[in-house]
Motif scaffolding. Sequence first.
Motif, PDB file in Angstrom:
ATOM      1  N   ASP A   1       0.842  -1.187   0.000  1.00 60.33           N
ATOM      2  CA  ASP A   1       0.000   0.000   0.000  1.00 60.33           C
ATOM      3  C   ASP A   1       0.881   1.242   0.000  1.00 60.33           C
ATOM      4  OD1 ASP A   1      -2.487  -1.362   0.151  1.00 60.33           O
ATOM      5  OD2 ASP A   1      -2.131  -1.726   2.282  1.00 60.33           O
ATOM      6  N   VAL A   2       0.432   2.288  -0.672  1.00 61.60           N
ATOM      7  CA  VAL A   2       1.183   3.547  -0.719  1.00 61.60           C
ATOM      8  C   VAL A   2       0.242   4.699  -0.403  1.00 61.60           C
ATOM      9  CG1 VAL A   2       2.573   5.120  -2.111  1.00 61.60           C
ATOM     10  CG2 VAL A   2       2.833   2.646  -2.393  1.00 61.60           C
ATOM     11  N   GLY A   3       0.624   5.497   0.579  1.00 62.80           N
ATOM     12  CA  GLY A   3      -0.126   6.687   0.938  1.00 62.80           C
ATOM     13  C   GLY A   3       0.718   7.929   0.747  1.00 62.80           C
ATOM     14  N   ILE A   4       0.152   9.081   1.104  1.00 59.06           N
ATOM     15  CA  ILE A   4       0.844  10.350   0.924  1.00 59.06           C
ATOM     16  C   ILE A   4       0.414  11.317   2.016  1.00 59.06           C
ATOM     17  CG2 ILE A   4      -0.908  11.428  -0.570  1.00 59.06           C
ATOM     18  CD1 ILE A   4       1.498  12.397  -2.333  1.00 59.06           C
ATOM     19  N   THR A   5       1.318  12.206   2.411  1.00 63.03           N
ATOM     20  CA  THR A   5       0.994  13.175   3.449  1.00 63.03           C
ATOM     21  C   THR A   5       0.254  14.375   2.869  1.00 63.03           C
ATOM     22  OG1 THR A   5       3.201  14.143   3.181  1.00 63.03           O
ATOM     23  CG2 THR A   5       2.891  12.558   4.977  1.00 63.03           C
ATOM     24  N   LEU A   6      -0.659  14.903   3.669  1.00 61.59           N
ATOM     25  CA  LEU A   6      -1.361  16.134   3.335  1.00 61.59           C
ATOM     26  C   LEU A   6      -0.459  17.335   3.597  1.00 61.59           C
ATOM     27  CD1 LEU A   6      -4.691  15.129   5.023  1.00 61.59           C
ATOM     28  CD2 LEU A   6      -4.575  15.969   2.674  1.00 61.59           C
ATOM     29  N   PRO A   7      -0.740  18.475   2.971  1.00 62.88           N
ATOM     30  CA  PRO A   7      -0.016  19.698   3.334  1.00 62.88           C
ATOM     31  C   PRO A   7      -0.211  20.025   4.810  1.00 62.88           C
ATOM     32  CG  PRO A   7      -1.350  20.015   1.339  1.00 62.88           C
ATOM     33  CD  PRO A   7      -1.749  18.700   1.918  1.00 62.88           C
ATOM     34  N   GLY A   8       0.772  20.637   5.414  1.00 64.40           N
ATOM     35  CA  GLY A   8       0.663  20.990   6.823  1.00 64.40           C
ATOM     36  C   GLY A   8      -0.407  22.030   7.094  1.00 64.40           C
ATOM     37  N   PHE A   9      -0.604  22.933   6.137  1.00 57.16           N
ATOM     38  CA  PHE A   9      -1.665  23.932   6.262  1.00 57.16           C
ATOM     39  C   PHE A   9      -1.968  24.469   4.867  1.00 57.16           C
ATOM     40  CE2 PHE A   9       2.096  26.463   6.090  1.00 57.16           C
ATOM     41  CZ  PHE A   9       1.734  27.712   5.608  1.00 57.16           C
ATOM     42  N   GLY A  10      -3.040  25.236   4.768  1.00 58.19           N
ATOM     43  CA  GLY A  10      -3.383  25.840   3.479  1.00 58.19           C
ATOM     44  C   GLY A  10      -4.775  25.454   3.031  1.00 58.19           C
TER      45      GLY A  10
ATOM     46  N   LEU B   1       2.752  11.300  -9.547  1.00 62.68           N
ATOM     47  CA  LEU B   1       3.983  10.545  -9.785  1.00 62.68           C
ATOM     48  C   LEU B   1       4.126   9.392  -8.793  1.00 62.68           C
ATOM     49  CD1 LEU B   1       6.380  13.550 -10.505  1.00 62.68           C
ATOM     50  CD2 LEU B   1       5.490  11.902 -12.171  1.00 62.68           C
ATOM     51  N   VAL B   2       3.762   9.633  -7.543  1.00 64.76           N
ATOM     52  CA  VAL B   2       3.803   8.555  -6.559  1.00 64.76           C
ATOM     53  C   VAL B   2       2.826   7.450  -6.938  1.00 64.76           C
ATOM     54  CG1 VAL B   2       3.271   7.966  -4.150  1.00 64.76           C
ATOM     55  CG2 VAL B   2       4.644   9.991  -4.664  1.00 64.76           C
ATOM     56  N   ALA B   3       1.635   7.832  -7.395  1.00 68.44           N
ATOM     57  CA  ALA B   3       0.667   6.826  -7.833  1.00 68.44           C
ATOM     58  C   ALA B   3       1.218   6.026  -9.017  1.00 68.44           C
ATOM     59  CB  ALA B   3      -0.646   7.503  -8.220  1.00 68.44           C
ATOM     60  N   ALA B   4       1.919   6.694  -9.931  1.00 68.13           N
ATOM     61  CA  ALA B   4       2.524   6.003 -11.060  1.00 68.13           C
ATOM     62  C   ALA B   4       3.599   5.031 -10.584  1.00 68.13           C
ATOM     63  CB  ALA B   4       3.109   7.001 -12.040  1.00 68.13           C
ATOM     64  N   ALA B   5       4.349   5.424  -9.570  1.00 65.28           N
ATOM     65  CA  ALA B   5       5.364   4.526  -9.010  1.00 65.28           C
ATOM     66  C   ALA B   5       4.734   3.312  -8.365  1.00 65.28           C
ATOM     67  CB  ALA B   5       6.223   5.286  -7.996  1.00 65.28           C
ATOM     68  N   THR B   6       3.591   3.512  -7.748  1.00 63.60           N
ATOM     69  CA  THR B   6       2.878   2.405  -7.114  1.00 63.60           C
ATOM     70  C   THR B   6       2.478   1.356  -8.153  1.00 63.60           C
ATOM     71  OG1 THR B   6       2.017   3.930  -5.466  1.00 63.60           O
ATOM     72  CG2 THR B   6       0.910   1.806  -5.670  1.00 63.60           C
ATOM     73  N   VAL B   7       1.983   1.822  -9.279  1.00 63.60           N
ATOM     74  CA  VAL B   7       1.580   0.918 -10.351  1.00 63.60           C
ATOM     75  C   VAL B   7       2.777   0.157 -10.884  1.00 63.60           C
ATOM     76  CG1 VAL B   7       0.633   0.812 -12.688  1.00 63.60           C
ATOM     77  CG2 VAL B   7      -0.392   2.326 -10.971  1.00 63.60           C
ATOM     78  N   ALA B   8       3.957   0.813 -10.877  1.00 62.49           N
ATOM     79  CA  ALA B   8       5.152   0.206 -11.477  1.00 62.49           C
ATOM     80  C   ALA B   8       5.815  -0.814 -10.569  1.00 62.49           C
ATOM     81  CB  ALA B   8       6.161   1.307 -11.825  1.00 62.49           C
ATOM     82  N   VAL B   9       5.471  -0.853  -9.268  1.00 60.01           N
ATOM     83  CA  VAL B   9       6.131  -1.780  -8.343  1.00 60.01           C
ATOM     84  C   VAL B   9       5.802  -3.220  -8.749  1.00 60.01           C
ATOM     85  CG1 VAL B   9       6.240  -2.601  -5.976  1.00 60.01           C
ATOM     86  CG2 VAL B   9       6.152  -0.159  -6.426  1.00 60.01           C
TER      87      VAL B   9
ATOM     88  N   ALA C   1      11.529   5.347  -8.431  1.00 56.51           N
ATOM     89  CA  ALA C   1      10.879   5.309  -7.125  1.00 56.51           C
ATOM     90  C   ALA C   1      10.297   3.922  -6.856  1.00 56.51           C
ATOM     91  CB  ALA C   1       9.776   6.361  -7.059  1.00 56.51           C
ATOM     92  N   ALA C   2       9.746   3.296  -7.877  1.00 58.20           N
ATOM     93  CA  ALA C   2       9.201   1.950  -7.715  1.00 58.20           C
ATOM     94  C   ALA C   2      10.286   0.975  -7.265  1.00 58.20           C
ATOM     95  CB  ALA C   2       8.571   1.480  -9.024  1.00 58.20           C
ATOM     96  N   GLU C   3      11.479   1.121  -7.808  1.00 59.01           N
ATOM     97  CA  GLU C   3      12.597   0.267  -7.391  1.00 59.01           C
ATOM     98  C   GLU C   3      12.929   0.504  -5.918  1.00 59.01           C
ATOM     99  OE1 GLU C   3      15.817   1.186  -9.962  1.00 59.01           O
ATOM    100  OE2 GLU C   3      14.886   0.307 -11.757  1.00 59.01           O
ATOM    101  N   ARG C   4      12.930   1.767  -5.510  1.00 59.90           N
ATOM    102  CA  ARG C   4      13.230   2.089  -4.108  1.00 59.90           C
ATOM    103  C   ARG C   4      12.143   1.560  -3.190  1.00 59.90           C
ATOM    104  NH1 ARG C   4      16.547   6.519  -3.244  1.00 59.90           N
ATOM    105  NH2 ARG C   4      16.352   5.901  -1.060  1.00 59.90           N
ATOM    106  N   PHE C   5      10.895   1.701  -3.595  1.00 57.43           N
ATOM    107  CA  PHE C   5       9.796   1.179  -2.788  1.00 57.43           C
ATOM    108  C   PHE C   5       9.885  -0.348  -2.684  1.00 57.43           C
ATOM    109  CE2 PHE C   5       6.748   4.900  -4.040  1.00 57.43           C
ATOM    110  CZ  PHE C   5       7.518   5.771  -3.285  1.00 57.43           C
ATOM    111  N   ALA C   6      10.194  -0.994  -3.804  1.00 56.70           N
ATOM    112  CA  ALA C   6      10.293  -2.454  -3.810  1.00 56.70           C
ATOM    113  C   ALA C   6      11.403  -2.931  -2.868  1.00 56.70           C
ATOM    114  CB  ALA C   6      10.528  -2.955  -5.225  1.00 56.70           C
ATOM    115  N   ALA C   7      12.495  -2.172  -2.788  1.00 53.31           N
ATOM    116  CA  ALA C   7      13.583  -2.539  -1.879  1.00 53.31           C
ATOM    117  C   ALA C   7      13.126  -2.456  -0.427  1.00 53.31           C
ATOM    118  CB  ALA C   7      14.780  -1.625  -2.119  1.00 53.31           C
TER     119      ALA C   7
END
Length: 288
Positions: free
Chosen positions: A2-11, A280-288, A250-256
């Motif tokens: 599973d891959v998630g992402i952080t929200l902006p701190g504010f805004g 881009l993170v979502a694209a990396a997730t698909v590539a893992v 990034a997919a390679e790094r995630f896989a490691a």
Amino acid sequence: MDVGITLPGFGHDIIAFAQHAEGVGLESLWHGDHLIPLNPFLDSTLVLATAAAVTSRIKLGFGVMVVALRPPAWTAKQVATLQHLSGDRVLLGVGSGGDAHGEAAWRAVDVPFAQRGKRTDAVLDVLPGLVRGTPVGLHGAQVVLSPGATMPPLLVGGGGAAALRRAARYGDHWYPAFVPRAAIAAGVARLTELADEFGRPRPGVTVGVSVALGDVPAAAIDRRVKGMTDYGVSEEAAREVIVTGSPARAAERFAALVEAGADRIVAMPFTEDRFRQAELVAAATVAV
């Protein structure tokens, strides 16, 4: 994985970003928890409640809630409420608080900084029962919160020995951040030993990773390295753990990291193009 992402701190773009992250297929959204931080930061419970209201699928993670800053009953009430509002999408990351932000927040709520570890354990002893709405002894009285809720998965943050022991004792996941692959593998081995001591299954592993994918100026990476060293990470380690480059890289790094024992990656973008980073993170997730 599973891959998630952080929200902006504010805004004001938090709502749009939450919807965008869900739209590109990411598994979870995460928000930190700081009362008096180094940088501006909105309240974690309100931010995640807002994200819950404008999404329907994506999970909502505290990364991480500093439970020792709060009375345990109020903590449980907020967590249970968020479970009801979100349809049981909460991922409850907890931590004892570190040195990077200093003692100002602890003084503000009259909690001794030196007792944060002991107080964290005390909260975790009673939190599941409080969230579920079962009777729990607090300060000499039985407390029952209503309505009860499903206790969310508990993720214990931190990379040190105390965090590993706490994760093995209480957690469904161990949640370190900014740590090298070798440290993940070593942590998983130690976590297995500790879980056996407590007679529990070995918790899963969620890893926080600093990311900036695509064409990123070297100066932006240098600034991020400086920010991480302010948190006590060595410059060498910071440069090792930052994930940059193409989604395929990034997919390679995630896989490691998965090979080392991770079940979930939480991407922490540090450039201004957060919406593009989510893609881009979502694209990396698909590539893992």
